[in-house]
Scaffold this motif. Sequence first.
Motif, short mmCIF file in Angstrom:
data_model
loop_
_atom_site.label_atom_id
_atom_site.label_comp_id
_atom_site.label_asym_id
_atom_site.label_seq_id
_atom_site.Cartn_x
_atom_site.Cartn_y
_atom_site.Cartn_z
N GLU A 291 0.82 -1.20 0.00
CA GLU A 291 0.00 0.00 0.00
C GLU A 291 0.86 1.26 0.00
O GLU A 291 0.53 2.25 -0.66
CB GLU A 291 -0.94 0.00 1.21
CG GLU A 291 -2.03 -1.06 1.17
CD GLU A 291 -1.54 -2.48 1.42
OE1 GLU A 291 -2.25 -3.44 1.05
OE2 GLU A 291 -0.42 -2.63 1.99
N ASP B 59 2.02 1.65 -3.53
CA ASP B 59 0.90 2.13 -4.36
C ASP B 59 0.81 3.65 -4.28
O ASP B 59 0.66 4.34 -5.30
CB ASP B 59 -0.42 1.52 -3.88
CG ASP B 59 -0.58 0.07 -4.32
OD1 ASP B 59 0.14 -0.36 -5.24
OD2 ASP B 59 -1.42 -0.64 -3.73
N ALA B 60 0.89 4.19 -3.06
CA ALA B 60 0.79 5.64 -2.87
C ALA B 60 1.99 6.37 -3.46
O ALA B 60 1.85 7.43 -4.08
CB ALA B 60 0.65 5.95 -1.38
N THR C 204 3.85 5.49 -6.01
CA THR C 204 3.86 5.50 -7.47
C THR C 204 3.02 6.66 -8.03
O THR C 204 3.24 7.09 -9.16
CB THR C 204 3.30 4.17 -8.04
OG1 THR C 204 1.98 3.96 -7.55
CG2 THR C 204 4.19 3.01 -7.66
N ARG C 205 2.10 7.16 -7.24
CA ARG C 205 1.24 8.25 -7.70
C ARG C 205 1.89 9.63 -7.53
O ARG C 205 1.43 10.60 -8.12
CB ARG C 205 -0.10 8.22 -6.95
CG ARG C 205 -0.94 6.99 -7.26
CD ARG C 205 -2.37 7.14 -6.75
NE ARG C 205 -2.44 7.08 -5.29
CZ ARG C 205 -2.61 5.94 -4.60
NH1 ARG C 205 -2.72 4.78 -5.25
NH2 ARG C 205 -2.68 5.96 -3.30
N THR C 206 2.95 9.71 -6.75
CA THR C 206 3.53 11.02 -6.45
C THR C 206 5.02 11.14 -6.71
O THR C 206 5.53 12.25 -6.87
CB THR C 206 3.26 11.39 -4.98
OG1 THR C 206 3.84 10.38 -4.12
CG2 THR C 206 1.78 11.50 -4.69
N THR D 19 9.44 8.13 -11.54
CA THR D 19 10.07 6.81 -11.66
C THR D 19 11.60 6.88 -11.64
O THR D 19 12.25 5.87 -11.35
CB THR D 19 9.63 6.11 -12.96
OG1 THR D 19 9.96 6.95 -14.08
CG2 THR D 19 8.14 5.85 -12.95
N ARG E 237 7.21 -1.72 -7.04
CA ARG E 237 6.54 -0.75 -7.93
C ARG E 237 6.02 -1.47 -9.17
O ARG E 237 4.90 -1.20 -9.63
CB ARG E 237 7.51 0.36 -8.33
CG ARG E 237 6.85 1.46 -9.19
CD ARG E 237 7.88 2.50 -9.60
NE ARG E 237 8.91 1.92 -10.44
CZ ARG E 237 10.09 2.49 -10.71
NH1 ARG E 237 10.38 3.66 -10.18
NH2 ARG E 237 10.96 1.91 -11.48
N LEU F 139 2.09 -1.62 -10.36
CA LEU F 139 1.66 -1.18 -11.68
C LEU F 139 1.05 -2.32 -12.51
O LEU F 139 0.71 -2.14 -13.67
CB LEU F 139 2.84 -0.57 -12.44
CG LEU F 139 3.42 0.73 -11.84
CD1 LEU F 139 4.68 1.15 -12.58
CD2 LEU F 139 2.38 1.85 -11.86
#
Length: 306
Positions: A219, A222-223, A225-227, A230, A244, A248
């Motif tokens: 989790e 997950d968070a 990867t949004r902010t 890469t 990661r 994805l």
Amino acid sequence: MGAARLRVICGPTAAGKSRIALDLAESHGAEIVSADSRQVYRKFDIGTAKPTERERSRVPHHGIDVIEPTDRYSAAAWAAAAGSWMTTVGNRGRVPLVVGGTGLYIKALVEPLFAAPPLDIDRRNALARELAGLSVADLRRWCEQLDPARAHLGRTQIIRAIETAVLSGQRISDLHARHNRSPSNPRYNASYLVVDPGKILGDRIAARVDQMLQRGWREEVDALTRTIPTDAPAWKASGYSVMRSSALGEMDLSTAMERVIIETRQYAKRQRTWFRHQLPPAAVTHVNPDDPALTALVREWWEKAE
């Protein structure tokens, strides 16, 4: 005046360093200086095994959550900061205790680093783009030709060795050797407690990966990867790029777990090699965290380092 005394607890990942360090620090009025190149990044918490809030409330920690995930950091920068943290700790009448598994950080703190040759930034960027698409196995083959003494190391260090050899015509291993042969003035007279459970380390690593997942590592990723971009350096922390890929949808979770365990075991093997060859034997005390005599051995080590 001789170099100042310094206590260092080190060893491979998941060996049990933190528990020993917490108990020692709590009973001897010490504060922990983290020598972990992964824990310096903010937000990357569970997968780097940062101390919990409860552990930080027991003993003050320094060197954790120092920089943003997109920042780059060096051993020299960490060593400079660590020196400042240790001075602050000493001024409070407490004892600094360096704890971690990043050997280069520890070496940079205790001994001055050699002067690396300057590299042309444009040529380095071009080479970096070419190397970025290569697997670790391919990079090792390059390094075996250019600087074989560095070919067993991790991806980042191998790339640095290739860059230095290609762009400067010099080998980092040769630079290290010349530096080590030249007169040296260590900043600290360090005493090392190397923690290693031996053959069961692989099982401990697997158990810790499972615990991280139970604590919400997936989790957390997950968070992130949004902010977090890469290409942020923090993604290079052990296991994060694999997790990661799972977040994805590029890899199922069970496969990701297996990959993380394998990568972490390989990382631990490199750490063991580093500590075996880079620390002065006369200054090293080895302990197994499962030894029934551990408490007495650790107490003896602490008292000898007075």
